[in-house]
Every structure is written in C-alpha cells, then in structure tokens.
Write a protein that holds these residues in place. Structure first.
Motif, short mmCIF file in Angstrom:
data_model
loop_
_atom_site.label_atom_id
_atom_site.label_comp_id
_atom_site.label_asym_id
_atom_site.label_seq_id
_atom_site.Cartn_x
_atom_site.Cartn_y
_atom_site.Cartn_z
N PHE A 83 8.27 4.25 9.87
CA PHE A 83 7.67 5.57 10.02
C PHE A 83 6.77 5.47 11.25
N GLY A 84 7.29 5.88 12.38
CA GLY A 84 6.54 5.69 13.61
C GLY A 84 6.36 4.22 13.89
N LYS A 85 5.12 3.77 14.02
CA LYS A 85 4.83 2.36 14.30
C LYS A 85 4.58 1.54 13.04
N PHE A 86 4.81 2.12 11.88
CA PHE A 86 4.70 1.40 10.61
C PHE A 86 6.09 0.96 10.18
N LEU A 87 6.31 -0.35 10.08
CA LEU A 87 7.60 -0.92 9.70
C LEU A 87 7.53 -1.47 8.27
N TYR A 88 8.63 -1.35 7.56
CA TYR A 88 8.68 -1.84 6.18
C TYR A 88 10.02 -2.51 5.91
N ARG A 89 10.00 -3.42 4.94
CA ARG A 89 11.21 -4.00 4.37
C ARG A 89 10.89 -4.37 2.93
N TYR A 107 7.55 -6.71 2.93
CA TYR A 107 6.67 -6.99 4.06
C TYR A 107 6.46 -5.69 4.83
N PHE A 108 5.19 -5.41 5.16
CA PHE A 108 4.82 -4.15 5.80
C PHE A 108 3.91 -4.46 6.99
N GLU A 109 4.18 -3.82 8.11
CA GLU A 109 3.39 -4.12 9.30
C GLU A 109 3.19 -2.88 10.15
N THR A 127 1.22 -7.35 6.03
CA THR A 127 0.95 -7.89 4.71
C THR A 127 2.23 -7.87 3.90
N GLY A 128 2.38 -8.85 2.99
CA GLY A 128 3.61 -8.90 2.22
C GLY A 128 3.44 -9.64 0.91
N PHE A 129 4.52 -9.65 0.14
CA PHE A 129 4.46 -10.28 -1.19
C PHE A 129 5.84 -10.81 -1.58
N PHE A 130 5.82 -11.71 -2.56
CA PHE A 130 7.01 -12.16 -3.27
C PHE A 130 6.62 -12.32 -4.72
#
Length: 296
Positions: free
Chosen positions: A71-77, A119-121, A150-153
C-alpha cells in the motif's frame, strides 16, 4: 529423484497485491530471514536470523499459502504454512527436560501441523520491489533505501517437552523481530554505505537450545562500505558484523564477531570474499574463509 527449491503458483489481483500457494519462501520475522543468498553483504548471513530453517521448513521454504503486496510505501507478506515432520531436531524429549522442536512429528498435524508468519515494512526512500520473495542484502549503491520493519513466526505446539509423569506437552513457538536496513550512494564514483540492524526475541519453548537455535533474545548488526570505482573493473567492499545472544539455557551469552572484504569483478557476477569470524561461547572458535561466488 526430483526436488524443487521453489514450486508455487500465484494470482495477481493487480500490480500491488498477490496471493499464491505452493512451496514458497515468503517468510516472516525479519528482512534477514528473507534475504537473497546471492546479494548478502557478509559472506554468511547471521545463522540465528534464519530462525526456522530446518526446524519447520525446508531450506527456508514452507508449503503453504501466502499473500504479498504494498500500500504505497508500506510492504507486507503473510503466510499460513504446513510444517515439517522430519526436521533437523529429531530428539526425543527427556522427562523433566527441555523442549525439542518436534510438535508436528510427536503431537500430530491437528495439534501442531501449521504455522503462521508475516513481515511488514515501510520504505522511507526508494520503494523496493516485492516481485520476488528474497530481498537484496546490498544494492551496490544503485538505490537509496531506508526501511523499518517488524515480523513474526508463530507455531502453536511447535515444540514438545515431557513432564514428570512422562506426558508430552505442547509448547508454542513464537519469534518476533524488528529491524532496519539502510543503503545510500556516496559521491559520484559509485561508493555506497550499507547497514542493517535487528532485534529478535526467540521463544522456541522450555529451555530450548539446539545447534544455533535457542530460546532467548538476540541483537544483530552489520555494515559495509563499497569503495568507488567502475562497475566494469574490480571493486572492494569491507564489512563488519556482530551478534549478541542472551540464551535462557546458557549462563554465558553467545557472541560472534565478523570482519571481511568482498571483491567484485564485472559488477556482481563474480564475488570473492575473505572472511574472519570469532565465536565466543563456552570455548572460543576462530574461522578464516575464502569463498568465490558466480552468478549466472
């Protein structure tokens, strides 16, 4: 015998959002857990940052479904995955002892067969692509990048321990990370500064400690400087790295210091790395390695 590193299909809703399924490498936790091995800054990335490799996944690949985009400069996976039953930790829990990473194998798929990751950046300067799963460790000065992520598992009942009654008990695995990556070109001759820093909280279960993995907290950082020069000629990139781990099952912190230099010949197609590593934990170990890499 036929084997695959990656084998998945995906559907693009539009240029910014995608879903897919199969054997994939859209991992959570940190940038380093998603970094391409062909563009690493140090000779070897911090092994503890690949926090699930061999435990729940196959060489950083899980079988599952994923969604990615920006979303714009916000990346997610984000991903929902099946976990391994034949990972590297094949130990049997000892009565009253520490946990082992064997939930799927010992408790079954219903209770411990699946894991969640994300993971979100945010990209402050140039926008990085999310076309491929792996992220560059260095752009060799071709981009100005600053990210905060920031991210998680999370693997419910991923680990198992045995209580005093010899009953197998599930123990949730939860790994959280925050990190930042910075690269900036310097001057007009191709010089560049690259830096990365991360904090990771690793909960593998009760007093878990196996190979490079352990319940506790970890700080990691590396930085490098690419000397200016023509891409068609030889270029040099010295670097430093440092890891500090506070492990629950060890009275002594595990520390690792790295120093090295990359030599690039013909851009990034051929890289020669001379690396020194010192690990201070229980008994100090020193390693000197010379490695050559070719990208075709």
């Amino acid at each position: 015998q036929l084997s695959f590193s990656d084998f998945y299909g995906q559907y693009n809703f539009n240029k910014n959002h995608t879903v897919g399924a199969g054997l994939h490498a859209y991992n959570g936790i940190s940038r380093l857990n998603n970094t391409s091995t062909t563009t690493m800054l140090p000779m070897d990335n911090n092994p503890q940052s690949y926090a699930t490799t061999g435990l729940s996944d196959q060489t950083s690949r899980h079988l599952g479904v994923f969604a990615k985009g920006n979303f714009g400069k916000f990346l997610y996976r984000i991903a929902f995955n099946e976990t391994l039953t034949n990972g590297i930790d094949m130990r049997t829990p000892e009565i009253g002892g520490s946990a082992v990473y064997g939930g799927h194998r010992l408790l079954g798929s219903k209770d411990a067969g699946f894991a969640y990751a994300g993971y979100f950046e945010y990209n402050i300067f140039d926008l990085e692509t999310s076309v491929l799963s792996f992220k560059p460790g260095t752009y060799l000065g071709t981009k100005k990048v600053l990210t905060v992520g920031t991210g998680f598992f999370m693997h419910p009942n991923g680990s198992v321990y045995s209580d005093q009654n010899e009953t197998l008990m599930g123990d949730d695995v939860l790994i959280l990370g925050i990190d930042t990556f910075y690269e900036v070109p310097l001057g007009e001759k191709g010089a560049a500064l690259t830096a990365y820093g991360a904090y990771q909280n690793n909960d593998y279960g009760k007093d878990y400690l196996f190979l490079v993995y352990g319940t506790g907290s970890m700080w990691y950082g590396h930085c490098g400087y690419l000397l200016g020069g023509s891409e068609k000629k030889i270029r040099f990139q010295p670097y430093l790295s440092y890891t500090y781990e506070d492990l629950v099952a060890s009275e002594e912190a595990r520390k690792r210091f790295g120093l090295g230099i990359n030599t690039y010949i013909g851009g990034s197609n051929f890289k020669l790395t001379l690396d020194y590593n010192r690990i201070n934990w229980l008994n100090a170990e020193n390693f000197i390695t010379l490695q050559a890499g070719i990208n075709l």
